[in-house]
Design a protein around this motif. Structure first.
Motif, PDB file in Angstrom:
ATOM      1  N   THR A 290      -3.125  -3.158   3.955  1.00 23.11           N
ATOM      2  CA  THR A 290      -2.429  -2.110   4.678  1.00 23.11           C
ATOM      3  C   THR A 290      -2.350  -2.426   6.165  1.00 23.11           C
ATOM      4  O   THR A 290      -1.332  -2.158   6.819  1.00 23.11           O
TER       5      THR A 290
ATOM      6  N   THR B  97      -2.081   5.823   2.510  1.00 26.08           N
ATOM      7  CA  THR B  97      -3.031   4.813   2.984  1.00 26.08           C
ATOM      8  C   THR B  97      -2.511   4.126   4.236  1.00 26.08           C
ATOM      9  O   THR B  97      -3.261   3.863   5.193  1.00 26.08           O
TER      10      THR B  97
ATOM     11  N   SER C 204       0.833  -1.200   0.000  1.00 27.30           N
ATOM     12  CA  SER C 204       0.000   0.000   0.000  1.00 27.30           C
ATOM     13  C   SER C 204       0.870   1.253   0.000  1.00 27.30           C
ATOM     14  O   SER C 204       1.965   1.250   0.533  1.00 27.30           O
TER      15      SER C 204
END
Lengths: 230, 230, 230, 230
Positions: D180, C210, C206
């Motif tokens: 994430t 984010t 990511s």
DNA sequence: AATGAATGAGCCTTCATTCAT
DNA sequence: GATGAATGAAGGCTCATTCAT
């Protein structure tokens, strides 16, 4: 040639000298004094550290100028070295030969005057360092060694040769190998100069004056044509 | 640091030794022979060029090894320098003191043996170079200068002191300042050693044997208690 | 060591800067700009290759100067390293503490501003590399590690401590071990900085924004004193 | 620095081991133990000094063998580095995946077991050093970084992905960006490993167990689908 | 299998020399 | 004339690698 070094004191603060009014040159330095200030600084460091181990930064700093200024007066480090040797030689020659020329006494007295004259003009001054320099660096600078030989060694030996030959001719000295005797007579002088520049391991030894007296005393007894020889 | 001085004899012709090893051992040598090979090569170059101007590449090349090999035996260039001096000192001491211990003749004979013994053991060998090295580099290596003073100068002077004092006590020599006389007697020897390493400006001069004879001759006449003194 | 961080902005594209200088000043630059140009180049290479594997030739080349020029400004490679760390630290501190001082919102907002402020001031810039440098080299440079700890770690932790304690006192956050929480909050930031400098194995992951949002989101939910806790 | 290291004690005196009767191998060492003894020594030094700053002499000395012996087992320094990383990876993978496979409890419990399992298998052992190594050297060894990414990063992330997806599916966790979140969850673990290898500036901080508890606590509260969310 | 002496390329550092100001 | 920043060649030293034993 003991003088030489008003440069040391006067060049301590070259940039500030204007305000203090040195009574000499308030601002503009005599151009022709710079070279000898630089060679004086270089002589000290060359003698102390050797040619290769001396940095031009240090020479410049000791003379109170910037490193670049050195190159206004000397083309290279080697040129500076030559100048150091040559500058230290000129006065030495003049003084020594003058002693011989003006002398009127006995050969023993003349010998004595030459020995102690050397001490006062060279041995006791910073010029003694030139001797050590030549010894240390002659292999790296044969050209300078040759120059030194031609201009100093030969003329110095000529002085002694004259004295010895005169003494023998007059019956003051024994008959002996003059050329070799010259070497033997000079050696303790050179060694004294070298010792003074190599410090550390000759300090408790006898002082220079006594050393020279003893050298002279031994020489006189060794050279003189005594009754015992008969 | 074992071997004494086979280095003197074996490395007398250092330029030829490399060609010999080339045909023998491409790598792997006897580890205990290396140090003295390296110090022998280093002595030559240090004397010739001075410490600072000597490149370790050249030392290694002269010894027939690679540059890195030097560091298997010496921690630094300075350590190599120390080893050179120390290795050159040991044999000099032994030989000189042995002459004195075994001697039975007159003081004049003893003095003569010491002078010429020095010549044979040191002055005529490559060890003469150590003298020049010490003179040239003592300012940069005060530790080594101190070492040399303690181990060599003092002991060498002690030898001469014994001779002079004995000669005076026996009535062979005049009464004189012994300590200073030592310096004056030694100086021409050291100067001879130095001259031999500084070449260029003493070649036409008298050869070493004649030089020593003259030195001895002057000394004897200068020292001896003659009838003329009365 | 004056200039702060024009280096961050001006040296953002170091490969282009050299071409600009080529047409301007062949020699002589402004002396006061040099240090930060050199540390900027050094930071890049230290981060990329590590301290030991970075050659000063490359640092000099990247800064568009010769190798010797480095030594006009830094005494050694290690001194350059220290300068790199110290120069990267000053702006980081100022910016971070300023955020805290001027803030008036909720603790959650403050925490958010600190996290993203760090990202803009450090994480997203080349200063992120300092983090990796410290991690990689602290064992070899304990002195620098100590310096970094005193000047950065402690002050950075103090910021977070203030936020957490304020939030707890106001009833915005749960009661928890503040000191340990600080570590846990900081760790993903440092790791993000490190990842950005160690590339290769985090690219498809990511993006940073984010990542930070998720970190913040988890934190808020983890810290907040919710009704569910009752 | 607890278990792992029988190599340290057994290889302390490799040459004398015969006389002492180690009860293990009086003279012949099991051949297949050498490589891991060498990589163990290399891991320590690589982590401590970095790859470039580690000397193979030191690696050999720590393993109690000669430098040449290293080349019997590894073609080059880089090959040794690869072996260090690869050897440190195998056990880490097996243990971690086994935890997941055998687990039957809640997602929160599973997450807890994974976190603390990592601590026991890697974080608390010398294998933590591999993490720092990868971070420090990945730029210099992209091949190894790639290898590490394929074999460790991906598989480790897969474990967490499974846990998170399962938790979300079961309604135990909130809906969030799984990929994430993985990074954010892993980061404090890696940072803990790195801190332990970079010492000096994290000593007064909370101990590892407390750190992990806090991390886990924050995560649980941050991940859990609470009433407050509604 | 193991050793350790030997190698040599490479890097940090120094310093004589140059030149724009 | 004087400066000092910049240069780059050179040398001391390190260390990965090899190989004869």
């Amino acid at each position: 040639m003991n003088a030489i070094v008003p440069s040391v004191s006067s060049s301590a603060s070259p940039n500030v000298s204007s305000s203090i009014s040195d009574t000499k040159e308030p601002r503009r330095r005599r151009k022709d004094a710079r070279p000898s200030e630089l060679t004086a600084a270089a002589l000290d460091l060359f003698v102390e550290k050797g040619f290769a181990a001396t940095r031009l930064d240090d020479v410049a700093a000791r003379a109170g100028v910037s490193k670049g200024t050195l190159y206004l007066y000397f083309d290279s480090k080697e040129a500076l070295f030559k100048a150091v040797v040559e500058e230290g030689i000129v006065p030495a020659l003049a003084a020594a030969e003058q002693v011989l020329a003006e002398h009127g006494g006995s050969s023993v007295d003349l010998l004595r005057d030459l020995l102690f004259g050397w001490w006062q003009q060279i041995g006791a001054t910073r010029l003694a360092g030139v001797t050590k320099l030549i010894v240390s660096e002659s292999r790296n600078f044969p050209e300078i060694a040759h120059y030194y030989h031609e201009r100093v060694i030969i003329r110095g030996r000529a002085l002694l040769r004259t004295v010895l030959q005169r003494g023998i001719a007059r019956g003051e000295f024994r008959q002996l190998d003059v050329e070799t005797a010259i070497d033997v007579i000079i050696a303790p002088l050179l060694m004294l100069a070298i010792w003074r520049c190599s410090l550390c391991f000759c300090e408790q030894e006898s002082d220079a004056e006594t050393y020279l007296e003893t050298h002279f005393d031994l020489l006189v007894h060794g050279l003189r044509l005594t009754g015992a020889q008969i």
